[in-house]
Design a protein around this motif. Structure first.
Motif, mmCIF file in Angstrom:
data_model
loop_
_atom_site.group_PDB
_atom_site.id
_atom_site.type_symbol
_atom_site.label_atom_id
_atom_site.label_comp_id
_atom_site.label_asym_id
_atom_site.label_seq_id
_atom_site.Cartn_x
_atom_site.Cartn_y
_atom_site.Cartn_z
ATOM 1 N N HIS A 184 0.833 -1.215 0.000
ATOM 2 C CA HIS A 184 0.000 0.000 0.000
ATOM 3 C C HIS A 184 0.863 1.258 0.000
ATOM 4 N N ILE A 185 1.929 1.209 0.797
ATOM 5 C CA ILE A 185 2.824 2.382 0.871
ATOM 6 C C ILE A 185 3.420 2.641 -0.517
ATOM 7 N N ASN A 186 3.980 1.598 -1.120
ATOM 8 C CA ASN A 186 4.617 1.761 -2.430
ATOM 9 C C ASN A 186 3.630 2.239 -3.484
ATOM 10 N N LYS A 187 2.389 1.695 -3.410
ATOM 11 C CA LYS A 187 1.383 2.058 -4.406
ATOM 12 C C LYS A 187 1.037 3.551 -4.298
ATOM 13 N N SER A 188 0.849 4.022 -3.057
ATOM 14 C CA SER A 188 0.471 5.439 -2.912
ATOM 15 C C SER A 188 1.648 6.355 -3.257
ATOM 16 N N LEU A 189 2.880 5.902 -2.980
ATOM 17 C CA LEU A 189 4.041 6.724 -3.337
ATOM 18 C C LEU A 189 4.230 6.759 -4.855
ATOM 19 N N LEU A 190 3.858 5.651 -5.495
ATOM 20 C CA LEU A 190 3.911 5.618 -6.958
ATOM 21 C C LEU A 190 2.909 6.622 -7.518
ATOM 22 N N ALA A 191 1.709 6.641 -6.918
ATOM 23 C CA ALA A 191 0.675 7.601 -7.355
ATOM 24 C C ALA A 191 1.181 9.031 -7.155
ATOM 25 N N LEU A 192 1.868 9.270 -6.036
ATOM 26 C CA LEU A 192 2.424 10.604 -5.771
ATOM 27 C C LEU A 192 3.467 10.952 -6.836
ATOM 28 N N GLY A 193 4.327 9.977 -7.146
ATOM 29 C CA GLY A 193 5.365 10.184 -8.159
ATOM 30 C C GLY A 193 4.747 10.507 -9.512
ATOM 31 N N THR A 194 3.648 9.800 -9.863
ATOM 32 C CA THR A 194 2.992 10.030 -11.153
ATOM 33 C C THR A 194 2.404 11.444 -11.208
ATOM 34 N N VAL A 195 1.737 11.837 -10.106
ATOM 35 C CA VAL A 195 1.144 13.187 -10.064
ATOM 36 C C VAL A 195 2.242 14.241 -10.231
ATOM 37 N N ILE A 196 3.343 14.051 -9.515
ATOM 38 C CA ILE A 196 4.451 15.012 -9.599
ATOM 39 C C ILE A 196 4.996 15.057 -11.042
ATOM 40 N N SER A 197 5.144 13.884 -11.658
ATOM 41 C CA SER A 197 5.653 13.834 -13.039
ATOM 42 C C SER A 197 4.728 14.575 -13.996
#
Ligand SMILES: Nc1ncnc2c1ncn2[C@@H]1O[C@H](COP(=O)(O)OP(=O)(O)OP(=O)(O)O)[C@@H](O)[C@H]1O
Length: 330
Positions: free
Chosen positions: A192-205
């Motif tokens: 769950h942590i990795n998934k939400s951080l991935l979502a954060l990374g995508t938004v930032i990108s």
């Protein structure tokens, strides 16, 4: 940088830490008070120190503290409140429904609330960190400040109010199963942590690609974290991101990935605004006061007296003229 974000008069100020597990995010945000206070206690101290510098204002502070654990939002100040929902106001402000908000009057009271919330936070031992954050936390302080002004005829009048939100965010860290050797619950949490951080990374990108404008589709809704931080990431907020890395060679890939995240985030240019309400009625009343003084002065033809303060509150032009005992032309 952090101080500026905390002090800032802008409507929304956000500070968050980003980095792999065990790189010092929680330590940066909370520190080890009282000797080594972190960003949150320092920001809170700054906010209250500022109150003392503004005797012309009245302040009202409320604090809330939540965690996002396995994509479920929980109130850390009232742990019975679980599975809270995210809502949006008509003016596109994101908020969490049914989250408790406690009024606070000093930095000491905030420290007590933080301690209480921290005790309720989901923390667990992993191979990497014996007190690893298993959730993202958002400590939010909402302040309203009312500016009072004194005029000749009205000693205490409310001129305007400003509403500010400060988000102080401690993210859980990305983790590689190879290193953490996580199993069962820890593995599920890590996913769950990795998934939400991935979502954060995508938004930032996406935001970085569009130069910080929320143009096109930005997938804020892909995780609770990005949805709650939507305004902070691509809106009208002032946001500081602290990236933490470990010096160990074994984590070079994670370090490079964190630095890439930082480089993308730096491109984003938000447009901070001040959420200020000028009270129209009060504004008019203040101007009426000035007009009244002007009118009195003209009507009585008594410029010198009015300037020296003969004209007092409630004087009509006739009263003003009568009150003037000086033998100058009327
Ligand atoms: N600047 C520092 N000085 C002293 N100790 C530190 C410092 N930074 C981190 N530590 C220590 O390193 C350990 C890991 O730090 P911390 O828990 O803050 O990492 P984290 O990035 O929040 O990890 P996780 O993502 O797993 O929660 C802790 O024991 C913390 O006290």
């Amino acid at each position: 940088m952090v101080k500026t974000t905390a002090y800032s008069r802008t409507h929304l100020g956000t500070v968050f830490t980003y980095g792999q597990t065990c790189s010092g995010k929680t330590f940066t945000m909370y520190g080890a008070p009282p000797k080594h206070p972190g960003v949150i206690p320092l920001a809170v101290q700054d906010i209250f120190a500022r109150v003392k510098e503004r005797p012309d204002c009245e302040f009202l502070f409320k604090a809330s503290f939540l965690e996002i654990y396995n994509e479920v939002i929980r109130d850390l100040l009232d742990p019975k409140r679980v599975n809270l929902k995210i809502h949006e106001t008509p003016n596109r402000e994101i908020f969490v429904g049914n989250l408790s908000e406690k009024p606070v009057y000093s930095a000491h009271e905030v420290a007590e609330l933080l301690q209480k919330g921290e005790a309720n936070r989901s923390i667990g031992e992993t191979n990497m960190n014996e007190r690893s954050s298993r959730s993202h936390t958002i400590f939010r302080m909402v302040s309203k400040h009312f500016q009072i002004a004194s005029t000749h005829l009205a000693p205490s009048r409310l001129i305007h109010t400003t509403r500010q939100l400060k988000n102080l965010v401690d993210l859980a860290g990305s983790e590689r199963v190879g290193f953490t050797k996580a199993e069962g619950l820890r593995l599920k949490e890590g996913a769950h942590i990795n998934k939400s951080l991935l979502a954060l990374g995508t938004v930032i990108s996406r935001l970085a690609e569009s130069g910080g404008e929320s143009r096109g589709h930005i997938p804020y809704r892909d995780s609770k974290l990005t949805r709650i931080l939507q305004n902070a990431l691509g809106g009208n907020a002032k946001t500081s991101i602290i990236c933490t890395v470990t010096p160990s060679e074994a984590f070079a890939d994670e370090t490079i990935s964190t630095l890439k995240f930082a480089r993308r985030a730096m491109v984003i240019a938000n447009k901070p605004i001040v959420n200020e309400v000028r009270h129209a009625a009060i504004f008019i009343a203040t101007h009426k006061t000035n007009l009244y003084i002007y009118y009195n002065t003209r009507a009585a033809g008594c410029h010198r007296c009015c300037k020296t303060g003969t004209l007092s509150r409630g004087n009509s032009p006739t009263e003003a003229a009568a009150a003037c005992s000086k033998p100058h032309a009327r």
